[in-house]
Design a protein around this motif. Structure first.
Motif, PDB file in Angstrom:
ATOM      1  N   ILE A 189       0.839  -1.201   0.000  1.00  0.00           N
ATOM      2  CA  ILE A 189       0.000   0.000   0.000  1.00  0.00           C
ATOM      3  C   ILE A 189       0.875   1.251   0.000  1.00  0.00           C
ATOM      4  O   ILE A 189       0.609   2.217  -0.735  1.00  0.00           O
ATOM      5  CB  ILE A 189      -0.957  -0.005   1.205  1.00  0.00           C
ATOM      6  CG1 ILE A 189      -1.977  -1.142   1.056  1.00  0.00           C
ATOM      7  CG2 ILE A 189      -1.674   1.341   1.330  1.00  0.00           C
ATOM      8  CD1 ILE A 189      -2.878  -1.317   2.262  1.00  0.00           C
ATOM      9  N   GLN A 190       1.933   1.247   0.814  1.00  0.00           N
ATOM     10  CA  GLN A 190       2.830   2.394   0.861  1.00  0.00           C
ATOM     11  C   GLN A 190       3.508   2.605  -0.492  1.00  0.00           C
ATOM     12  O   GLN A 190       3.613   3.752  -0.966  1.00  0.00           O
ATOM     13  CB  GLN A 190       3.879   2.190   1.956  1.00  0.00           C
ATOM     14  CG  GLN A 190       3.330   2.278   3.369  1.00  0.00           C
ATOM     15  CD  GLN A 190       4.380   1.960   4.418  1.00  0.00           C
ATOM     16  OE1 GLN A 190       5.427   1.383   4.124  1.00  0.00           O
ATOM     17  NE2 GLN A 190       4.113   2.335   5.652  1.00  0.00           N
ATOM     18  N   THR A 228       1.028   3.970  -3.033  1.00  0.00           N
ATOM     19  CA  THR A 228       0.741   5.388  -2.784  1.00  0.00           C
ATOM     20  C   THR A 228       1.857   6.262  -3.346  1.00  0.00           C
ATOM     21  O   THR A 228       1.600   7.275  -4.025  1.00  0.00           O
ATOM     22  CB  THR A 228       0.587   5.643  -1.278  1.00  0.00           C
ATOM     23  OG1 THR A 228      -0.480   4.838  -0.768  1.00  0.00           O
ATOM     24  CG2 THR A 228       0.273   7.115  -1.011  1.00  0.00           C
ATOM     25  N   ARG A 229       3.113   5.875  -3.081  1.00  0.00           N
ATOM     26  CA  ARG A 229       4.237   6.664  -3.596  1.00  0.00           C
ATOM     27  C   ARG A 229       4.256   6.673  -5.119  1.00  0.00           C
ATOM     28  O   ARG A 229       4.503   7.711  -5.737  1.00  0.00           O
ATOM     29  CB  ARG A 229       5.558   6.102  -3.073  1.00  0.00           C
ATOM     30  CG  ARG A 229       5.791   6.309  -1.590  1.00  0.00           C
ATOM     31  CD  ARG A 229       7.263   6.096  -1.231  1.00  0.00           C
ATOM     32  NE  ARG A 229       7.736   4.789  -1.659  1.00  0.00           N
ATOM     33  CZ  ARG A 229       7.697   3.698  -0.924  1.00  0.00           C
ATOM     34  NH1 ARG A 229       7.155   3.748   0.287  1.00  0.00           N
ATOM     35  NH2 ARG A 229       8.171   2.549  -1.371  1.00  0.00           N
ATOM     36  N   LEU A 257       1.383   8.930  -6.501  1.00  0.00           N
ATOM     37  CA  LEU A 257       1.653  10.352  -6.287  1.00  0.00           C
ATOM     38  C   LEU A 257       2.799  10.841  -7.160  1.00  0.00           C
ATOM     39  O   LEU A 257       2.833  12.024  -7.532  1.00  0.00           O
ATOM     40  CB  LEU A 257       1.979  10.609  -4.817  1.00  0.00           C
ATOM     41  CG  LEU A 257       0.841  10.368  -3.818  1.00  0.00           C
ATOM     42  CD1 LEU A 257       1.332  10.580  -2.392  1.00  0.00           C
ATOM     43  CD2 LEU A 257      -0.344  11.281  -4.103  1.00  0.00           C
ATOM     44  N   LEU A 304      -0.689  15.222   0.513  1.00  0.00           N
ATOM     45  CA  LEU A 304       0.196  14.142   0.092  1.00  0.00           C
ATOM     46  C   LEU A 304       1.048  14.563  -1.109  1.00  0.00           C
ATOM     47  O   LEU A 304       2.250  14.278  -1.168  1.00  0.00           O
ATOM     48  CB  LEU A 304      -0.613  12.890  -0.253  1.00  0.00           C
ATOM     49  CG  LEU A 304      -1.221  12.133   0.926  1.00  0.00           C
ATOM     50  CD1 LEU A 304      -2.132  11.017   0.426  1.00  0.00           C
ATOM     51  CD2 LEU A 304      -0.118  11.544   1.808  1.00  0.00           C
TER      52      LEU A 304
END
Length: 317
Positions: A218-219, A222-223, A226, A291
């Motif tokens: 998940i991390q 997300t990166r 973005l 974010l």
């Protein structure tokens, strides 16, 4: 960070190492056999991404006995794709292969990948037709790539991963990319060079376990989103416009009912629900924007994506 040398070997094999120290000797033997059998000169670059099983000691031993093996040790765990980038920056071959260290990427398939680099084809990906993973991992991988593809507006084939062969032109283009957040598939895709996928066999994991937990996936997702897409911002904007249209419709309906005499006082419940809905959306929108601002702040520092602490070729006595 690009340290390529045009006088290098025909093939460079880049392997990020994490949690599979016991596989490294077998890996190096099988890579050497598959390439030497084709009469190809090669180098094997093993990048220790701060592996918890003392892989660096094993890498140094292998490098000491084989002139074809180069070991790189990162100063800390920077992540798989940063480790791959470290290896690519030192790769000298005219053709470069990227593979995992756990032998699920089968070394005997490397010649088939290299054979695909013909004509105007610059990228050849290994397509794992029969994956030797658990049902849970296959399902999780499929969902991950489907979601990532939707958010980044790119098509992903969950049967392909990092295992592939790349021309010198592609690797030079990726080495020139300055961003800190590295993700090999999207970086290669961005170059626009012709890509094909060929079926390859997939081995069972015999050593260690995957370093990607659900939280880490998940991390990472997300990166990646973005860094490579503004779709979340556009989704926020679209949702805001939709809520504005709904709110306008509700307001007009309430006014018409009031004019018609159907209601005397606006309902407390509907007002409270509207406040909670709009307030929650505003907070979520600010979170998404925050974010993106955080990633911008992260990139503007211009720190390196990785730090190579030790290099067996340069640090040898």
């Amino acid at each position: 960070m690009n340290e390529t040398n045009t006088a290098g070997p025909e093939v460079s094999v880049v392997v990020p190492v994490y949690g599979c120290a016991g596989c490294l000797e077998d890996l190096s033997d099988r890579v050497g056999a598959s390439l030497a059998g084709q009469g190809l000169s090669y180098e094997l670059i093993l990048v220790d991404d701060n592996s918890p099983d003392n892989a660096w000691a094993r890498i140094r031993e292998l490098s000491a006995v084989s002139p074809f093996i180069r070991g790189l040790r990162l100063s800390r765990n920077f992540g798989q794709h940063a480790a791959i980038s470290a290896g690519l920056s030192r790769a000298r071959g005219a053709r470069i292969v990227v593979m995992d260290c756990d032998l699920q990427d089968v070394p005997e398939e490397i010649p088939a990948l290299l054979d695909g680099l013909k004509g105007d084809c610059e990228i050849v990906l290994g397509q794992r037709v029969e994956r030797q993973d658990s049902w849970l991992k296959r399902t999780g991988s499929l969902l991950f790539y489907r979601t990532l593809g939707w958010l980044t507006e790119t098509r992903y084939d969950a049967s392909t991963a990092n295992f592939g062969a790349y021309s010198r032109k592609v690797v030079d283009a990726m080495n020139a990319m300055p961003e800190m957040d590295r993700f090999l598939p999207l970086m290669a895709r961005w170059t626009g060079f012709r890509t094909i996928a060929i079926p390859v066999s997939h081995g069972r994991r015999t050593e260690g376990r995957s370093g990607y937990s659900l939280r880490k996936l998940i991390q990472m997702a997300t990166r990646i989103v973005l860094s490579f897409s503004d779709k979340p911002l556009r989704l926020v904007m679209s949702t805001a416009l939709a809520l504005a249209a709904v709110g306008l419709g509700v307001a007009l309906y309430a006014i018409l009912r009031y004019v018609a005499g159907d209601i005397q006082v606006a309902g407390f419940t509907s007002i409270l629900a509207s406040v909670w809905l709009v307030g929650s959306f505003i907070m979520a929108s600010l979170g998404v924007v925050g974010l993106y601002l955080g990633r911008i702040h992260y990139e503007t520092k211009q720190r390196p994506a990785y730090i190579v602490w030790q290099d067996t070729w340069k640090d040898a006595p």
